[in-house]
Write a protein that holds these residues in place. Structure first.
Motif, PDB file in Angstrom:
ATOM      1  N   ARG A  95      92.775 126.330   4.964  1.00 35.87           N
ATOM      2  CA  ARG A  95      91.658 125.422   4.703  1.00 35.87           C
ATOM      3  C   ARG A  95      91.501 125.136   3.204  1.00 35.87           C
ATOM      4  O   ARG A  95      91.602 126.052   2.374  1.00 35.87           O
ATOM      5  N   ILE A  96      91.257 123.873   2.890  1.00 36.12           N
ATOM      6  CA  ILE A  96      90.787 123.500   1.554  1.00 36.12           C
ATOM      7  C   ILE A  96      89.269 123.590   1.627  1.00 36.12           C
ATOM      8  O   ILE A  96      88.613 122.786   2.290  1.00 36.12           O
ATOM      9  N   LEU A  97      88.707 124.581   0.971  1.00 32.94           N
ATOM     10  CA  LEU A  97      87.284 124.862   1.119  1.00 32.94           C
ATOM     11  C   LEU A  97      86.409 123.967   0.256  1.00 32.94           C
ATOM     12  O   LEU A  97      85.263 123.674   0.618  1.00 32.94           O
ATOM     13  N   GLU A  98      86.937 123.524  -0.868  1.00 28.14           N
ATOM     14  CA  GLU A  98      86.112 122.730  -1.790  1.00 28.14           C
ATOM     15  C   GLU A  98      86.998 121.995  -2.774  1.00 28.14           C
ATOM     16  O   GLU A  98      88.006 122.526  -3.244  1.00 28.14           O
ATOM     17  N   ILE A  99      86.622 120.765  -3.093  1.00 29.71           N
ATOM     18  CA  ILE A  99      87.203 120.022  -4.208  1.00 29.71           C
ATOM     19  C   ILE A  99      86.041 119.530  -5.046  1.00 29.71           C
ATOM     20  O   ILE A  99      85.185 118.780  -4.558  1.00 29.71           O
ATOM     21  N   ASP A 100      85.970 119.972  -6.291  1.00 30.57           N
ATOM     22  CA  ASP A 100      84.847 119.654  -7.180  1.00 30.57           C
ATOM     23  C   ASP A 100      85.341 118.785  -8.331  1.00 30.57           C
ATOM     24  O   ASP A 100      85.951 119.285  -9.276  1.00 30.57           O
ATOM     25  N   PRO A 101      85.084 117.461  -8.277  1.00 28.61           N
ATOM     26  CA  PRO A 101      85.577 116.575  -9.342  1.00 28.61           C
ATOM     27  C   PRO A 101      84.893 116.803 -10.681  1.00 28.61           C
ATOM     28  O   PRO A 101      85.457 116.451 -11.724  1.00 28.61           O
ATOM     29  N   VAL A 102      83.676 117.350 -10.686  1.00 23.59           N
ATOM     30  CA  VAL A 102      82.983 117.596 -11.948  1.00 23.59           C
ATOM     31  C   VAL A 102      83.609 118.785 -12.673  1.00 23.59           C
ATOM     32  O   VAL A 102      83.960 118.697 -13.852  1.00 23.59           O
ATOM     33  N   GLU A 103      83.750 119.901 -11.966  1.00 21.04           N
ATOM     34  CA  GLU A 103      84.349 121.087 -12.572  1.00 21.04           C
ATOM     35  C   GLU A 103      85.873 121.018 -12.573  1.00 21.04           C
ATOM     36  O   GLU A 103      86.537 121.846 -13.203  1.00 21.04           O
ATOM     37  N   ARG A 104      86.408 120.046 -11.852  1.00 20.91           N
ATOM     38  CA  ARG A 104      87.863 119.874 -11.721  1.00 20.91           C
ATOM     39  C   ARG A 104      88.521 121.156 -11.205  1.00 20.91           C
ATOM     40  O   ARG A 104      89.465 121.683 -11.806  1.00 20.91           O
ATOM     41  N   VAL A 105      88.014 121.620 -10.069  1.00 24.05           N
ATOM     42  CA  VAL A 105      88.594 122.779  -9.410  1.00 24.05           C
ATOM     43  C   VAL A 105      88.709 122.511  -7.911  1.00 24.05           C
ATOM     44  O   VAL A 105      87.978 121.683  -7.355  1.00 24.05           O
ATOM     45  N   ALA A 106      89.637 123.200  -7.294  1.00 27.31           N
ATOM     46  CA  ALA A 106      89.750 123.242  -5.838  1.00 27.31           C
ATOM     47  C   ALA A 106      89.700 124.712  -5.426  1.00 27.31           C
ATOM     48  O   ALA A 106      90.253 125.572  -6.113  1.00 27.31           O
ATOM     49  N   VAL A 107      89.021 124.974  -4.315  1.00 32.23           N
ATOM     50  CA  VAL A 107      88.982 126.326  -3.754  1.00 32.23           C
ATOM     51  C   VAL A 107      89.723 126.274  -2.429  1.00 32.23           C
ATOM     52  O   VAL A 107      89.370 125.498  -1.533  1.00 32.23           O
ATOM     53  N   ALA A 120      95.172 115.660  -1.085  1.00 36.56           N
ATOM     54  CA  ALA A 120      93.723 115.747  -0.924  1.00 36.56           C
ATOM     55  C   ALA A 120      93.007 115.533  -2.260  1.00 36.56           C
ATOM     56  O   ALA A 120      92.013 114.795  -2.332  1.00 36.56           O
ATOM     57  N   VAL A 121      93.486 116.168  -3.325  1.00 33.29           N
ATOM     58  CA  VAL A 121      92.814 115.995  -4.615  1.00 33.29           C
ATOM     59  C   VAL A 121      93.096 114.614  -5.196  1.00 33.29           C
ATOM     60  O   VAL A 121      92.292 114.077  -5.967  1.00 33.29           O
ATOM     61  N   GLY A 122      94.229 114.012  -4.787  1.00 31.05           N
ATOM     62  CA  GLY A 122      94.537 112.657  -5.241  1.00 31.05           C
ATOM     63  C   GLY A 122      93.498 111.646  -4.811  1.00 31.05           C
ATOM     64  O   GLY A 122      93.262 110.638  -5.506  1.00 31.05           O
ATOM     65  N   LYS A 123      92.845 111.882  -3.684  1.00 28.06           N
ATOM     66  CA  LYS A 123      91.793 110.979  -3.207  1.00 28.06           C
ATOM     67  C   LYS A 123      90.573 111.001  -4.121  1.00 28.06           C
ATOM     68  O   LYS A 123      89.721 110.114  -4.050  1.00 28.06           O
ATOM     69  N   HIS A 124      90.483 112.004  -4.957  1.00 31.06           N
ATOM     70  CA  HIS A 124      89.384 112.117  -5.919  1.00 31.06           C
ATOM     71  C   HIS A 124      89.832 111.723  -7.324  1.00 31.06           C
ATOM     72  O   HIS A 124      89.109 111.968  -8.299  1.00 31.06           O
ATOM     73  N   GLY A 125      91.011 111.131  -7.453  1.00 33.86           N
ATOM     74  CA  GLY A 125      91.528 110.761  -8.758  1.00 33.86           C
ATOM     75  C   GLY A 125      92.003 111.944  -9.581  1.00 33.86           C
ATOM     76  O   GLY A 125      92.086 111.869 -10.801  1.00 33.86           O
ATOM     77  N   LEU A 126      92.340 113.043  -8.893  1.00 32.63           N
ATOM     78  CA  LEU A 126      92.754 114.264  -9.564  1.00 32.63           C
ATOM     79  C   LEU A 126      94.177 114.647  -9.146  1.00 32.63           C
ATOM     80  O   LEU A 126      94.726 114.077  -8.202  1.00 32.63           O
ATOM     81  N   SER A 127      94.746 115.620  -9.820  1.00 31.73           N
ATOM     82  CA  SER A 127      96.074 116.094  -9.453  1.00 31.73           C
ATOM     83  C   SER A 127      96.135 117.610  -9.592  1.00 31.73           C
ATOM     84  O   SER A 127      95.414 118.208 -10.399  1.00 31.73           O
ATOM     85  N   TYR A 128      97.013 118.224  -8.781  1.00 25.16           N
ATOM     86  CA  TYR A 128      97.374 119.634  -8.927  1.00 25.16           C
ATOM     87  C   TYR A 128      98.834 119.630  -9.347  1.00 25.16           C
ATOM     88  O   TYR A 128      99.728 119.432  -8.521  1.00 25.16           O
ATOM     89  N   PRO A 129      99.125 119.815 -10.642  1.00 27.29           N
ATOM     90  CA  PRO A 129     100.466 119.543 -11.166  1.00 27.29           C
ATOM     91  C   PRO A 129     101.622 120.392 -10.655  1.00 27.29           C
ATOM     92  O   PRO A 129     102.733 119.860 -10.500  1.00 27.29           O
ATOM     93  N   PRO A 130     101.492 121.720 -10.441  1.00 27.19           N
ATOM     94  CA  PRO A 130     102.699 122.475 -10.030  1.00 27.19           C
ATOM     95  C   PRO A 130     103.345 121.879  -8.780  1.00 27.19           C
ATOM     96  O   PRO A 130     102.680 121.688  -7.759  1.00 27.19           O
ATOM     97  N   ASP A 131     104.625 121.560  -8.870  1.00 28.40           N
ATOM     98  CA  ASP A 131     105.294 120.799  -7.801  1.00 28.40           C
ATOM     99  C   ASP A 131     106.677 121.366  -7.492  1.00 28.40           C
ATOM    100  O   ASP A 131     107.696 120.760  -7.806  1.00 28.40           O
ATOM    101  N   PRO A 132     106.757 122.545  -6.870  1.00 31.71           N
ATOM    102  CA  PRO A 132     108.076 123.086  -6.506  1.00 31.71           C
ATOM    103  C   PRO A 132     108.852 122.103  -5.636  1.00 31.71           C
ATOM    104  O   PRO A 132     108.252 121.243  -4.968  1.00 31.71           O
ATOM    105  N   SER A 133     110.168 122.253  -5.633  1.00 29.72           N
ATOM    106  CA  SER A 133     111.003 121.345  -4.836  1.00 29.72           C
ATOM    107  C   SER A 133     110.638 121.385  -3.354  1.00 29.72           C
ATOM    108  O   SER A 133     110.802 120.398  -2.641  1.00 29.72           O
ATOM    109  N   SER A 134     110.153 122.532  -2.892  1.00 29.47           N
ATOM    110  CA  SER A 134     109.779 122.676  -1.478  1.00 29.47           C
ATOM    111  C   SER A 134     108.303 122.352  -1.240  1.00 29.47           C
ATOM    112  O   SER A 134     107.700 122.871  -0.305  1.00 29.47           O
TER     113      SER A 134
END
Length: 455
Positions: A95-107, A120-134
């Motif tokens: 589960r993605i429990l929370e996406i907070d655009p103000v604090e820029r965190v996801a739980v 999911a975070v992209g829908k808020h104009g945000l990104s989670y950068p680590p992107d392993p090949s898998s």
């Protein structure tokens, strides 16, 4: 062992505990070669923190080892079962429990797939950068366990830089909360960083607070062909020394380029000995590509091709995305290495791997996150040929030794697991290993968590 199973079943939802030997055997190992998995006593699928706590309390009471697992996409044997263990699968804690655009965190819970979180975070104009090949299969928990990286690390960093806080179930079932969700915080020892990269040997991650960034604009890509690995390495050094901050800087050796050509008919020159791909997501990426293109030409590039739009950029990146698939087709098996060296030694690393390939009579292609010196030599061999398999294993060790001789490290992002445990001792030294074993004893005094891994 009947008491263990009975206690587990009594405290968990129906169907959470599987003892069928054939099913359990399918959880025996991850994707690493030369790392055998044992036969689990049972597989337990957790759906909550309370489930994990119950498993650890029961395991501690009966002195049964526990091997935490995510999607098993790892490449070092870190998720491999040991005989008689409980495999603790966390993929259903998704589960993605929370996406907070103000604090820029996801739980998030540990079973969340990297790509699912990114979308999911992209829908808020945000990104989670680590992107392993898998990233379409691997989980955040697994990424945290190995300290995973990816193609964009050169600009945006690795997993450790985005984990602000963790919920961790300890070996005895206690719940530990580390870190914070604020932008800053330096209270006490940094236990959060200690767990990142610990490969499930110190505790079981059941939740994470992750830092997010504003979504970057689309990047533009440049491809540069070189007649030698040394020339490509010189270009990498020139790019970094000039102060450029590419969002991606990837390198493929000639063996890999030819494998991609053979599979995808991309028309890359067969004489190319190194292909460098650079990307920028800056306000003026075209200007950055022009400057980098000039540096590549000065370093000896025979051709420089900048993209004019995102669609062309994706075409140029296609060769890199196909690298592992193409090398898979060279033989019946492959062993993916993960050696990180100083950027200034990249050319020597690639030339050294080519020499090792010749010595052992094997095909070894190299893909590299050139911006941070992280190379992935891929040893191709016939798993049905005992002599060739032996030579593959020996070449792997030779590559590890080469990386250390160049001032590098045995793993940049895949972890130690089973595959590189002996090599960690060589890199860390006696004092380092003594302290690491001491830390392990504090968190897991009975040695039940992922035994035999890392140390």
């Amino acid at each position: 062992m009947g008491d263990v199973i009975g206690e587990l079943v009594a405290g968990l939802p129906a169907g959470a505990v599987v003892t069928d030997a054939a099913v359990a055997a399918s959880y025996a190992q991850d994707m690493a070669g030369f790392s055998a998995g044992g036969q689990p006593l049972a597989v337990v699928t957790a759906r909550s923190t309370e489930d994990v706590q119950h498993v650890m309390r029961t395991a501690t009471a009966h002195r049964v080892p526990v091997v935490p697992q995510g999607a098993r996409t790892g490449l070092s044997g870190g998720a491999n079962a040991v005989d008689g263990c409980l495999v603790l699968s966390l993929v259903k804690m998704d589960r993605i429990l929370e996406i907070d655009p103000v604090e820029r965190v996801a739980v998030v819970e540990p079973g969340v797939v990297n790509a699912v979180l990114s979308r999911a975070v992209g829908k808020h104009g945000l990104s989670y950068p680590p992107d392993p090949s898998s990233w379409e299969q691997c989980t955040i928990g697994g990424n945290i366990a190995t300290g995973a990286g990816g193609l964009c690390c050169v600009k945006y960093g690795v997993t450790a830089e985005y984990v602000l806080g963790l919920d961790v179930v300890l070996a005895d079932g206690r719940l530990l909360r580390t870190g914070r969700r604020t932008a800053k915080g330096v209270a006490g020892y940094d236990l959060t960083r200690l767990f990142v990269g610990s490969e499930g040997t110190l505790g079981v991650v059941v939740g994470a607070v992750l830092a997010l960034r504003p979504a970057p604009p689309p990047h533009l890509v440049l491809a540069a062909e070189f007649p030698s690995a040394a020339a490509a390495g010189e270009a990498v050094c020139a790019i970094m020394a000039a102060g450029h901050v590419p969002s991606l800087l990837e390198l493929m050796d000639g063996t890999t380029v030819r494998a991609v050509n053979a599979m995808a008919r991309m028309g890359l020159p067969e004489t190319t000995e190194a292909l460098l791909l650079a990307a920028f997501d800056t306000p003026d990426p075209a200007a950055d590509l022009a400057a980098v293109g000039a540096l590549c030409t000065a370093a000896g590039a025979t051709e420089v091709v900048p993209a004019s739009d995102p669609a062309e950029s994706e075409l140029l990146l296609q060769a890199r995305r196909l690298s592992l698939t193409a090398l898979e087709k060279v033989s019946t098996a492959m062993l993916i290495d993960d050696v990180c060296v100083p950027r200034g030694r990249l050319g020597e690393m690639l030339d050294g791997v080519a020499a090792i390939a010749g010595t052992y009579g094997l095909t070894i292609g190299v893909c590299a996150h050139a911006g941070d010196g992280n190379t992935h030599p891929v040893v191709c061999f016939d798993r049905h040929d005992a002599d060739e398999t032996r030579r593959a294993r020996e070449s792997f060790d030779a590559i590890m030794a080469l990386g250390l001789s160049l001032g590098g490290t045995i793993t940049g992002e895949h972890g130690v697991g089973l595959l590189k445990r002996d090599w960690l001792a060589r890199e860390a030294g006696p004092t380092g290993m003594e302290l690491q074993r001491g830390i392990k004893a504090v968190f897991d005094p009975l040695g039940l968590l992922n035994p035999g891994k890392v140390l």
